[in-house]
Design an enzyme around this catalytic site. Structure first.
Site, PDB file in Angstrom:
ATOM      1  N   GLU A  31       0.840  -1.198   0.000  1.00 61.08           N
ATOM      2  CA  GLU A  31       0.000   0.000   0.000  1.00 61.08           C
ATOM      3  C   GLU A  31       0.871   1.242   0.000  1.00 61.08           C
ATOM      4  O   GLU A  31       1.841   1.348   0.754  1.00 61.08           O
ATOM      5  CB  GLU A  31      -0.907   0.019   1.230  1.00 61.08           C
ATOM      6  N   TYR A  63      -6.809   6.812  -0.173  1.00 61.39           N
ATOM      7  CA  TYR A  63      -7.765   7.892  -0.444  1.00 61.39           C
ATOM      8  C   TYR A  63      -7.955   8.637   0.860  1.00 61.39           C
ATOM      9  O   TYR A  63      -8.209   8.020   1.898  1.00 61.39           O
ATOM     10  CB  TYR A  63      -9.084   7.225  -0.850  1.00 61.39           C
ATOM     11  N   ARG A 121     -16.002   2.668   3.069  1.00 63.88           N
ATOM     12  CA  ARG A 121     -16.942   3.750   3.350  1.00 63.88           C
ATOM     13  C   ARG A 121     -16.209   5.069   3.438  1.00 63.88           C
ATOM     14  O   ARG A 121     -16.607   6.069   2.869  1.00 63.88           O
ATOM     15  CB  ARG A 121     -17.686   3.476   4.670  1.00 63.88           C
ATOM     16  N   GLY A 122     -15.102   5.078   4.180  1.00 67.29           N
ATOM     17  CA  GLY A 122     -14.304   6.279   4.344  1.00 67.29           C
ATOM     18  C   GLY A 122     -14.597   7.003   5.647  1.00 67.29           C
ATOM     19  O   GLY A 122     -15.629   6.797   6.288  1.00 67.29           O
ATOM     20  N   TYR A 165     -11.461  -5.552  10.291  1.00 65.13           N
ATOM     21  CA  TYR A 165     -10.840  -5.129  11.554  1.00 65.13           C
ATOM     22  C   TYR A 165     -10.786  -6.322  12.501  1.00 65.13           C
ATOM     23  O   TYR A 165     -11.801  -6.670  13.113  1.00 65.13           O
ATOM     24  CB  TYR A 165     -11.638  -3.994  12.194  1.00 65.13           C
ATOM     25  N   LYS A 185     -20.783  -7.749   2.547  1.00 65.87           N
ATOM     26  CA  LYS A 185     -19.884  -7.268   1.498  1.00 65.87           C
ATOM     27  C   LYS A 185     -19.563  -8.376   0.505  1.00 65.87           C
ATOM     28  O   LYS A 185     -19.512  -8.152  -0.709  1.00 65.87           O
ATOM     29  CB  LYS A 185     -18.587  -6.728   2.110  1.00 65.87           C
ATOM     30  N   GLN A 196      -6.939  -4.544   8.790  1.00 65.59           N
ATOM     31  CA  GLN A 196      -6.257  -3.416   9.402  1.00 65.59           C
ATOM     32  C   GLN A 196      -4.969  -3.961  10.015  1.00 65.59           C
ATOM     33  O   GLN A 196      -4.871  -5.154  10.344  1.00 65.59           O
ATOM     34  CB  GLN A 196      -7.162  -2.824  10.479  1.00 65.59           C
TER      35      GLN A 196
END
Length: 316
Positions: A31, A63, A121-122, A165, A185, A196
């Site tokens: 990442e 993002y 989702r953010g 998570y 999902k 995470q």
């Protein structure tokens, strides 16, 4: 006199180094975050050039909260497509945007050749509390990552990656609720789960066991972040409620002015963690690089990941 049998004591890192020739090569992914300055741009591309020869399954580009880095993320993804042989996985969030705005981004990504999306989702934008703030979905927007995942799969057959998570999402009432959300999902089209970052391996294994018991079969990849700045780690961990074990704090105690020793410890801790996960059957790893390649490259070496092409070929 009969001598006792020779004892051989070997740790998980050494066992990882003894993997037989022909054993399945670990699958790694990296990442990165989009740069804000020319100096950060140079650092990012140094990291990409260094890690590209390891032939990652994909590289994700983050993002910002509320979509605050959307244009920089898009430019970084486009450059990766244009200038490397890597497969970029663009982070996409739905917070603070209408369905029409998000759909436009989805179509743009597909049209330029992006086939992997990290559906999130953010976090709320800084004006609404930022990370840890109260999330209020727009009436004309996607409410969560499940709806966003369904929208992505409705547009094109993306590989849709979603976050998990292991120690519970900060806003979730329970771990069981998190499992239900992950299952939704998957039902919406998610193809891969990325965790995470964590340091409690048992917590991650328990989460995976619960997911499998619930009928979730997609790969769940452990997220690994080599820690060199312990103060920064405590800030990030508090935001996402990742537990920081006392043994880790003890290792970094008194090293605020000793970055080189911190780096050595960070590599050792992350490499041993990955080696232990390999012993539990995990062979995929997602690294949060923080746009620095040196530690991640060394850890991959411990795991048995070798360069498959010269650096100039992989990044060209």
């Amino acid at each position: 006199m009969t001598l006792p049998p020779t004892r051989r004591v070997i740790g998980p890192v050494a066992r990882a180094g003894e993997r037989p020739v022909g054993a399945a090569r670990p699958r790694v992914s990296f990442e990165f975050f989009p740069p804000k300055t020319e100096k950060m741009e140079a650092s990012l591309w140094e990291a990409i050039t260094r890690l590209a020869p390891l032939d990652p399954a994909f590289v994700s580009v983050t993002y910002g909260a509320g979509g605050s880095t959307r244009e920089r993320t898009h430019r970084t993804v486009k450059r990766i497509l244009d200038e490397t042989s890597l497969k970029p996985a663009a982070h996409l969030t739905c917070v603070g945007a209408s369905r029409a705005e998000v759909d436009e981004v989805i179509h743009d990504y597909w049209n330029i050749g992006v086939r992997h999306i990290v559906s999130l989702r953010g976090d709320p934008p800084p004006g609404e509390g930022g990370i840890g703030g109260v999330y209020v979905p727009r009436e004309d927007g996607y409410k969560n990552a499940t709806e966003l995942t369904a929208a992505l799969r409705g547009v094109a057959p993306f590989e849709v990656l979603v976050g998990v998570y292991p120690e519970k999402h900060p806003e979730s009432p329970s771990l069981d609720h998190d499992i239900e959300v992950l299952k939704a999902k998957v039902d919406a089209g998610a193809t891969l789960g990325i965790s995470q970052f964590f340091f409690d391996i048992d917590a991650f294994l328990r989460f995976v066991d619960k997911a499998r018991a619930a009928g979730i079969t997609i790969p769940i990849v452990p997220g690994v972040m080599p820690v060199t700045n312990f103060k920064g780690l405590k800030t990030m961990s508090a935001a996402c409620q990742t537990s920081v074990p006392s043994w880790l704090a003890n290792l970094f105690e008194g090293l605020d002015e000793d970055p080189e020793t911190r780096r050595l410890i960070a590599c050792s801790v992350a490499a041993e963690m990955c080696a232990k996960l390999q012993e539990q059957g995990f062979n995929d790893f997602h690294f949060y690089t923080l746009n620095r390649a040196d530690l991640v490259y060394a850890i991959c070496r411990v795991l048995g990941v070798r360069e498959t092409a010269p650096a100039h070929e992989a990044a060209a």
